[in-house]
Each structure stands twice: as C-alpha cells, then as structure tokens.
Design a protein around this motif. Structure first.
Motif, mmCIF file in Angstrom:
data_model
loop_
_atom_site.group_PDB
_atom_site.id
_atom_site.type_symbol
_atom_site.label_atom_id
_atom_site.label_comp_id
_atom_site.label_asym_id
_atom_site.label_seq_id
_atom_site.Cartn_x
_atom_site.Cartn_y
_atom_site.Cartn_z
ATOM 1 N N THR A 187 0.701 -1.668 0.073
ATOM 2 C CA THR A 187 -0.052 -0.089 -0.207
ATOM 3 C C THR A 187 0.555 1.646 -0.027
ATOM 4 O O THR A 187 0.427 2.274 -0.123
ATOM 5 C CB THR A 187 -0.544 0.227 1.187
ATOM 6 N N ALA A 188 1.717 0.949 -0.063
ATOM 7 C CA ALA A 188 3.275 2.284 0.609
ATOM 8 C C ALA A 188 3.983 2.056 0.278
ATOM 9 O O ALA A 188 5.023 1.106 0.799
ATOM 10 C CB ALA A 188 2.695 3.254 1.730
ATOM 11 N N TYR A 189 5.185 2.425 -0.684
ATOM 12 C CA TYR A 189 6.864 2.358 -0.961
ATOM 13 C C TYR A 189 7.800 3.072 -1.353
ATOM 14 O O TYR A 189 7.221 4.469 -1.085
ATOM 15 C CB TYR A 189 6.528 1.117 -1.825
ATOM 16 N N PHE A 221 5.360 6.783 -2.034
ATOM 17 C CA PHE A 221 4.527 6.586 -3.232
ATOM 18 C C PHE A 221 3.585 5.730 -2.352
ATOM 19 O O PHE A 221 3.853 4.305 -2.007
ATOM 20 C CB PHE A 221 4.942 6.065 -4.476
ATOM 21 N N ASN A 222 2.137 6.166 -3.181
ATOM 22 C CA ASN A 222 0.990 5.636 -2.567
ATOM 23 C C ASN A 222 0.953 3.887 -3.349
ATOM 24 O O ASN A 222 1.294 4.380 -4.838
ATOM 25 C CB ASN A 222 -0.230 6.302 -3.029
ATOM 26 N N GLY A 223 0.987 2.952 -2.979
ATOM 27 C CA GLY A 223 0.664 1.011 -3.610
ATOM 28 C C GLY A 223 -1.128 0.901 -4.226
ATOM 29 O O GLY A 223 -1.668 2.328 -3.993
ATOM 30 N N ASN A 224 -1.590 0.244 -4.030
ATOM 31 C CA ASN A 224 -1.716 -0.603 -4.519
ATOM 32 C C ASN A 224 -3.199 -0.026 -3.206
ATOM 33 O O ASN A 224 -3.617 -0.708 -1.963
ATOM 34 C CB ASN A 224 -1.955 -2.333 -4.571
ATOM 35 N N THR A 225 -4.346 -0.713 -3.325
ATOM 36 C CA THR A 225 -5.913 -0.600 -3.159
ATOM 37 C C THR A 225 -6.421 -2.144 -2.898
ATOM 38 O O THR A 225 -7.531 -2.460 -2.036
ATOM 39 C CB THR A 225 -6.798 0.574 -2.949
ATOM 40 N N VAL A 285 -1.790 0.010 -10.237
ATOM 41 C CA VAL A 285 -1.188 1.375 -10.164
ATOM 42 C C VAL A 285 -0.139 2.224 -10.941
ATOM 43 O O VAL A 285 0.731 1.334 -9.960
ATOM 44 C CB VAL A 285 -1.528 1.975 -8.572
ATOM 45 N N SER A 330 2.737 5.418 -10.839
ATOM 46 C CA SER A 330 3.692 6.390 -9.740
ATOM 47 C C SER A 330 4.397 7.152 -10.697
ATOM 48 O O SER A 330 5.067 6.440 -10.374
ATOM 49 C CB SER A 330 3.578 6.141 -8.519
ATOM 50 N N LYS A 373 4.324 0.771 4.059
ATOM 51 C CA LYS A 373 3.022 -0.947 3.895
ATOM 52 C C LYS A 373 2.178 -0.885 3.726
ATOM 53 O O LYS A 373 2.900 -1.818 2.576
ATOM 54 C CB LYS A 373 1.886 0.265 4.852
ATOM 55 N N TRP A 374 1.742 -2.520 3.422
ATOM 56 C CA TRP A 374 0.981 -3.189 3.042
ATOM 57 C C TRP A 374 -0.216 -4.065 3.766
ATOM 58 O O TRP A 374 -0.071 -3.617 4.715
ATOM 59 C CB TRP A 374 2.228 -5.004 2.974
#
Length: 215
Positions: free
Chosen positions: A140-142, A166-170, A176, A178, A195-196
């Motif tokens: 979700t973030a990387y 960076f915003n990742g996947n939902t 996604v 970026s 985040k995951w």
C-alpha cells in the motif's frame, strides 16, 4: 503550449495531476521547470517545450517490455519459498501449479525490497505496481531507491528533502502507476515496501527510456 491533446505546463509532476489516459513527465533537473501530460496510447506525437534531448518523452516498461530483463536480473532481499521468487513479480504474472503470480518476502518488515538491474542505463520516470495474483496481498506504500552502478543507492526525495513515500495498491489486481517527481538515471531500481495488506507481495514494472534511445 498545446498540441491536440498534448499539453505542456509550468510546474512539475509533484504539484499537478494529469487527466485520465495520460501520464505526467517532468523535465529533468537543471532545465526550465515544466511537465507534460502525454497520451500513453499515442506517444509518437508527444512533443513539448523545451524539447531537450534528455527528456524521456515516451516511457516504456523496462522490466517486461520490448527489451525484457532476464529472471536473474530481478532480485530481492528475501522470498517466502521457491514458488515466490523475485522473477515471478513481472507485471500481470499469473499463478500456476509451480509458481505464485508475484513475489512474496519471507518477513513483513520495512527492510524488504525487490530490485531490477536493467540492460543498460535508463532515464527512469515511474513505477507500475500490482498485488499478488491469487491472494488479497499487496503493498500500500513504498519507497524507491536507484543506482547508477547497483552498489551505491540513493532514495527518491520529496520537495522537502525527505524520503518520498509513494501510494501503492488498494486491491490485488489494479495496476497503480506513480510518476517520479523528476527523471533519474539508473542501472538498478529498488522498491522498498513500507506498508502492506496481509503480506508483502507484489508485481511491478518500471517506466523509463534507455539512454541510448534519447539521443
């Protein structure tokens, strides 16, 4: 400036959002600050001012595109088991009887990464991210790291000089994309999940232009 649906603007990709169906490309550092919204399905007509030779006008996939890297060029800090190896992380990879549709780290912590070594130096402009094919696991973030020699790495920074997150996947299926705040020159790129959802698992590609094709 405007050429059909291709527009050039003062500013940078950090501060603006392009319309649906286009991607944002910033002019490289050291040039007049501009960005452009380019159509992905008709890149050949994309031109904007200032037309400098080192702008990546038409990004392509560098991992699994026209000149894909080998499996050995995709590595990681760890992998959960032999069916979750980094080479399974190509965008849109699917699960089979012998392999997972995606890379999965052995541990869920902020020290994990997946890395690709390109076939040569590239102007890197963005990242495309996707979750694991068969389970509801995704990043979700990387952060993004890059290197010109695959030894010494730098982090993509935001406008305040901090590590850019960076915003990742939902979800696990949607790709996604970026864009970086500005192009970087790299032989290797690392994605570092911070985040995951459920477990660190992903599929990915990197957007950019081989240096030799810019001149």
């Amino acid at each position: 400036m405007e050429m059909g649906d291709i527009k050039g603007y003062l500013g940078s990709c950090m501060d603006h959002t392009c319309p649906a169906g286009t991607i944002c490309v910033s002019a490289p550092s050291g040039t007049m600050a501009r960005y452009s919204c380019l159509q992905q399905d008709n890149c050949s007509i994309a031109m904007f001012c200032p037309a400098t030779s080192d702008i990546c006008v038409c990004p392509m996939y560098l991992v699994n595109g026209q000149e894909p890297v080998s499996n050995a060029q995709i590595t990681a800090s760890s992998f959960f088991a032999s069916s979750y190896v980094p080479s399974n992380a190509r965008l849109n990879a699917v699960t089979t009887e012998t392999k997972c549709g995606g890379w999965a780290a052995i541990n869920n912590d902020e020290h994990q990464y997946i890395q690709v070594q390109f076939n040569g130096l590239n102007n890197v402009v963005g990242v495309a991210l996707q979750g694991r094919h068969d389970y509801d696991q995704f990043v979700t973030a990387y952060k993004v790291f890059y290197s010109g020699d695959c030894v010494d790495f730098s982090t993509i920074l935001d406008t305040n000089g901090n590590d850019m997150v960076f915003n990742g996947n939902t979800d696990k299926d949607t790709i996604v994309t970026s864009m970086l705040p500005s192009d970087v020159t790299a032989l290797c790129v690392r994605l570092n999940p911070v985040k995951w959802n459920e477990h660190i698992s992903l599929r990915f590609d990197i957007l950019g232009c081989p240096i030799r094709k810019l001149n």
